[in-house]
Design an enzyme around this catalytic site. Structure first.
Site, PDB file in Angstrom:
ATOM      1  N   VAL A  43      58.848  13.173  25.229  1.00  0.00           N
ATOM      2  CA  VAL A  43      60.162  13.778  24.881  1.00  0.00           C
ATOM      3  C   VAL A  43      60.405  12.871  24.151  1.00  0.00           C
ATOM      4  O   VAL A  43      60.926  13.315  23.291  1.00  0.00           O
ATOM      5  CB  VAL A  43      61.049  13.925  26.206  1.00  0.00           C
ATOM      6  CG1 VAL A  43      61.832  12.771  26.213  1.00  0.00           C
ATOM      7  CG2 VAL A  43      61.733  14.989  25.219  1.00  0.00           C
ATOM      8  N   ALA A  83      65.807  14.328  18.918  1.00  0.00           N
ATOM      9  CA  ALA A  83      66.512  13.728  19.576  1.00  0.00           C
ATOM     10  C   ALA A  83      65.314  15.274  20.385  1.00  0.00           C
ATOM     11  O   ALA A  83      65.615  16.225  20.004  1.00  0.00           O
ATOM     12  CB  ALA A  83      67.535  13.949  20.341  1.00  0.00           C
ATOM     13  N   ASP A  84      65.343  15.161  20.902  1.00  0.00           N
ATOM     14  CA  ASP A  84      64.253  16.698  22.253  1.00  0.00           C
ATOM     15  C   ASP A  84      64.754  16.188  23.407  1.00  0.00           C
ATOM     16  O   ASP A  84      64.552  15.240  23.855  1.00  0.00           O
ATOM     17  CB  ASP A  84      63.153  16.684  21.704  1.00  0.00           C
ATOM     18  CG  ASP A  84      62.552  18.195  22.012  1.00  0.00           C
ATOM     19  OD1 ASP A  84      62.221  18.715  21.042  1.00  0.00           O
ATOM     20  OD2 ASP A  84      62.132  17.756  23.083  1.00  0.00           O
ATOM     21  N   THR A  85      65.213  17.422  24.554  1.00  0.00           N
ATOM     22  CA  THR A  85      65.468  17.537  26.223  1.00  0.00           C
ATOM     23  C   THR A  85      63.568  18.359  26.544  1.00  0.00           C
ATOM     24  O   THR A  85      63.949  18.972  26.147  1.00  0.00           O
ATOM     25  CB  THR A  85      66.584  18.471  25.840  1.00  0.00           C
ATOM     26  OG1 THR A  85      67.163  17.270  25.436  1.00  0.00           O
ATOM     27  CG2 THR A  85      66.546  17.976  27.545  1.00  0.00           C
ATOM     28  N   GLY A 120      64.792  12.947  24.758  1.00  0.00           N
ATOM     29  CA  GLY A 120      64.204  11.239  24.089  1.00  0.00           C
ATOM     30  C   GLY A 120      64.916  11.293  22.562  1.00  0.00           C
ATOM     31  O   GLY A 120      65.514  12.241  22.369  1.00  0.00           O
TER      32      GLY A 120
END
Length: 212
Positions: A43, A83-85, A120
């Protein structure tokens, strides 16, 4: 100060606005490639790819030249936030479902069990000293109640599962099936804004500039 959010996610935009940040949206078009096996590493890798792609675009616009410095004069520092989930079950990463069958499979794995949500975050900070990189991840444990086949079908008949990691949205209709969480709720929504604020404050940057 100029803040660029490298994401088109309406949830991330809402969370940044909630804490008083003023920002522009420039979604990353970078291809998302996962080379890491561990969810927390994967992430962050995805978040870095998003932030890096926008950083390169801004660099190409002249940030390393006198013209570029003039262009952002009075707005330093410049922040690029990626950002990433992702959702993980027993260390297995669940991305966005490809179709209804995939969404049904994911909901089947989550219902009645505890899973992890990782977000992340990667931030590039541009100041008079040049570029600095900051990245971290946040993890939240989410436990869902068991769901009957009728409840699963009803949920899958909504548009909600199909654009979200793990095929559910905690802030939407799936809230009816969330038994408990351990950790940051906003992390599950898509951006741990309190952690982001604290991390940036540690670098001398306050993003809560708006009183409205």
């Amino acid at each position: 100060m100029q803040i660029i959010l490298a994401s088109a996610s309406p949830r991330r935009k809402e969370l940044l606005r909630q804490i008083g940040a003023e920002f522009k949206v420039h979604p990353s078009e970078a291809e998302e490639i996962i080379t890491k096996n561990m969810p927390h590493e994967a992430v962050v890798e995805l978040a870095q790819q998003k932030a890096d792609s926008i950083k390169k675009i801004y660099e190409a616009g002249g940030f390393s030249t006198s013209t570029g410095r003039q262009m952002i004069e009075g707005e330093l520092p410049l922040l690029v936030i990626g950002a990433d989930t992702i959702v993980a079950v027993n260390g297995r990463i669940l991305g966005k479902p490809k179709d209804r069958a995939d969404a049904e499979r994911m909901i089947g794995l989550l219902a009645g069990h505890t899973h992890q949500v990782y977000t992340g975050v990667s931030v590039w900070i541009f100041s008079a000293a040049g570029w600095q990189e900051l990245h971290f991840y946040e993890k939240t444990d989410v436990t869902m109640y068991p769901m009957s086949e009728e409840e699963k079908e009803r949920y899958l008949n909504t548009p909600e599962p199909y654009d979200k990691a793990g095929a559910y949205g905690i802030q939407g209709k799936c809230a009816a099936y969330i038994e408990k969480i351990c950790g940051d709720y906003n992390n599950v929504v898509g951006l741990p804004v309190a952690r982001l604020y604290q991390e940036l404050k540690g670098h001398g940057v306050d993003i809560c500039v708006s009183g409205g």
